[in-house]
Design a protein around this motif. Structure first.
Motif, short mmCIF file in Angstrom:
data_model
loop_
_atom_site.label_atom_id
_atom_site.label_comp_id
_atom_site.label_asym_id
_atom_site.label_seq_id
_atom_site.Cartn_x
_atom_site.Cartn_y
_atom_site.Cartn_z
N SER A 1 0.24 -5.13 14.41
CA SER A 1 -0.61 -3.96 14.61
C SER A 1 0.04 -2.70 14.07
N ALA A 2 -0.82 -1.71 13.84
CA ALA A 2 -0.35 -0.43 13.33
C ALA A 2 0.72 0.13 14.28
N HIS B 1 -1.28 -8.12 3.10
CA HIS B 1 -1.51 -6.68 2.97
C HIS B 1 -0.43 -5.96 3.76
N HIS C 1 -1.28 -9.60 7.77
CA HIS C 1 -1.52 -8.16 7.65
C HIS C 1 -0.44 -7.43 8.44
N ASN D 1 0.81 -1.22 0.00
CA ASN D 1 0.00 0.00 0.00
C ASN D 1 0.85 1.28 0.00
N GLY E 1 0.26 -3.87 9.78
CA GLY E 1 -0.54 -2.65 9.99
C GLY E 1 0.21 -1.36 9.67
N THR E 2 -0.57 -0.34 9.42
CA THR E 2 -0.08 0.99 9.05
C THR E 2 1.13 1.43 9.89
C1 LIG Z 1 -4.02 -4.38 16.31
C2 LIG Z 1 -5.45 -4.19 15.90
C3 LIG Z 1 -5.84 -5.23 14.84
C4 LIG Z 1 -6.31 -4.39 17.14
O1 LIG Z 1 -7.65 -4.29 16.80
P1 LIG Z 1 -8.76 -4.90 17.79
O2 LIG Z 1 -8.56 -6.36 17.94
O3 LIG Z 1 -10.09 -4.40 17.29
O4 LIG Z 1 -8.39 -4.30 19.17
P2 LIG Z 1 -8.98 -3.06 19.97
O5 LIG Z 1 -9.04 -1.83 19.10
O6 LIG Z 1 -10.22 -3.50 20.64
O7 LIG Z 1 -7.84 -2.83 21.04
C5 LIG Z 1 -7.47 -3.86 21.96
C6 LIG Z 1 -6.33 -3.35 22.81
O8 LIG Z 1 -5.14 -3.24 22.00
C7 LIG Z 1 -4.67 -1.90 21.97
N1 LIG Z 1 -4.23 -1.60 20.61
C8 LIG Z 1 -4.99 -1.60 19.50
N2 LIG Z 1 -4.24 -1.30 18.44
C9 LIG Z 1 -2.99 -1.11 18.87
C10 LIG Z 1 -1.78 -0.78 18.25
N3 LIG Z 1 -1.72 -0.58 16.91
N4 LIG Z 1 -0.66 -0.69 19.00
C11 LIG Z 1 -0.73 -0.88 20.34
N5 LIG Z 1 -1.85 -1.20 21.00
C12 LIG Z 1 -2.97 -1.32 20.28
C13 LIG Z 1 -5.87 -1.05 22.37
O9 LIG Z 1 -5.47 0.16 22.95
C14 LIG Z 1 -6.56 -1.94 23.35
O10 LIG Z 1 -5.91 -1.90 24.59
P3 LIG Z 1 -6.74 -1.82 25.98
O11 LIG Z 1 -7.55 -3.10 26.01
O12 LIG Z 1 -5.68 -1.74 27.02
O13 LIG Z 1 -7.60 -0.60 25.86
C15 LIG Z 1 -5.70 -2.78 15.29
O14 LIG Z 1 -5.66 -1.78 16.26
C16 LIG Z 1 -4.68 -2.46 14.20
O15 LIG Z 1 -3.56 -1.98 14.42
N6 LIG Z 1 -5.10 -2.69 12.96
C17 LIG Z 1 -4.33 -2.44 11.75
C18 LIG Z 1 -4.92 -1.23 11.02
C19 LIG Z 1 -4.33 -1.07 9.66
O16 LIG Z 1 -3.26 -1.53 9.33
N7 LIG Z 1 -5.08 -0.42 8.76
C20 LIG Z 1 -4.67 -0.32 7.37
C21 LIG Z 1 -5.77 0.24 6.55
S1 LIG Z 1 -5.34 0.40 4.86
#
Ligand SMILES: CC(C)(COP(=O)(O)OP(=O)(O)OC[C@H]1O[C@@H](n2cnc3c(N)ncnc32)[C@H](O)[C@@H]1OP(=O)(O)O)[C@@H](O)C(=O)NCCC(=O)NCCS
Length: 203
Positions: A187-188, A149, A167, A133, A169-170
């Motif tokens: 994770s992002a 991805h 995946h 991406n 993340g960003t």
């Molecule tokens: C990691 C990820 C998948 C978690 O999503 P989820 O399972 O829905 O988790 P939640 O948002 O409910 O968060 C769960 C816990 O993880 C933490 N968390 C979520 N994302 C995080 C990240 N990137 N880094 C650190 N901690 C993270 C939250 O703060 C939460 O902590 P808490 O329970 O102490 O409050 C998501 O945050 C992520 O990074 N997705 C990738 C996004 C991406 O790449 N997008 C591209 C679009 S083109």
């Protein structure tokens, strides 16, 4: 110009349409999307129906298709569409935005997408239907599997291996020669400096 049909009319499709239009590689015949109403447009391209039209479009002579559905962690839908397209006989070209920098010897497999600003350095392999991406940086000798991805702004240092369906993340950063398994979620913003086993989630 040959026609191409896009499957998916959401946000990611805008990025794909822009890449195809700027490269003038194909003439986009239309979008298939079961969630968007027929007749609506995405960046001037019409939604003509859902993927049930695929066999009909193939009979009509359209041979190229591209999966413009994004994914955040679950690539099963993309894989299902991929299998359907292959079964019908469609070709899935590689789409590379003209503002991406891809070294000459990089091997990119069918249906993969490389967005604007991405840099892929020599010796790297990109698997089938994988998304590299916007502004992702993939350094030398990386091996990225199928249906991966690599989200916007990710940096993979040299020699990193990424298993299929993962995946990244960003904005995540991965140091050199790390092995990330299949079906992982990075994770992002993560910084990865240890190997990651298949199916692991890395916060
Ligand atoms: C990691 C990820 C998948 C978690 O999503 P989820 O399972 O829905 O988790 P939640 O948002 O409910 O968060 C769960 C816990 O993880 C933490 N968390 C979520 N994302 C995080 C990240 N990137 N880094 C650190 N901690 C993270 C939250 O703060 C939460 O902590 P808490 O329970 O102490 O409050 C998501 O945050 C992520 O990074 N997705 C990738 C996004 C991406 O790449 N997008 C591209 C679009 S083109």
């Amino acid at each position: 110009m040959e026609h191409i049909i896009l499957i998916g009319g959401g946000g990611h499709s805008k990025v794909v349409i822009d890449a195809i239009k700027t490269s003038r590689q194909f003439d986009i015949y239309g979008i298939l999307d079961s969630k968007s109403p027929k007749g609506t447009h995405v960046l001037g391209v019409k939604v003509i129906g859902s993927d049930v039209l695929l066999p009909q479009l193939f009979k009509k002579g359209i041979r190229n298709a591209f999966i413009s559905i994004g994914s955040i962690g679950d690539c099963r839908h993309r894989k299902m569409i991929y299998n359907k397209l292959k079964k019908i006989g469609f070709s899935l070209p590689v789409i590379i935005h003209q503002k991406a920098v891809v070294a000459k010897d990089v091997h990119v497999e069918e249906g993969a997408f490389v967005a604007a600003g991405a840099v892929i350095n020599p010796g790297t392999k990109i698997g089938r239907n994988t998304i590299i991406n916007t502004s992702a940086s993939i350094d030398h000798d990386c091996v990225i599997g199928d249906f991966v991805h690599v989200a916007p702004g990710v940096t993979l240092s040299g020699g990193v291996r990424v298993g299929g369906y993962t995946h990244i993340g960003t904005g995540a950063n991965v140091i050199q020669y790390i092995k990330i398994g299949k079906c992982c979620m990075i994770s992002a913003g993560a910084v990865v400096y240890h190997n990651i086993r298949d199916g692991q989630k890395r916060l």
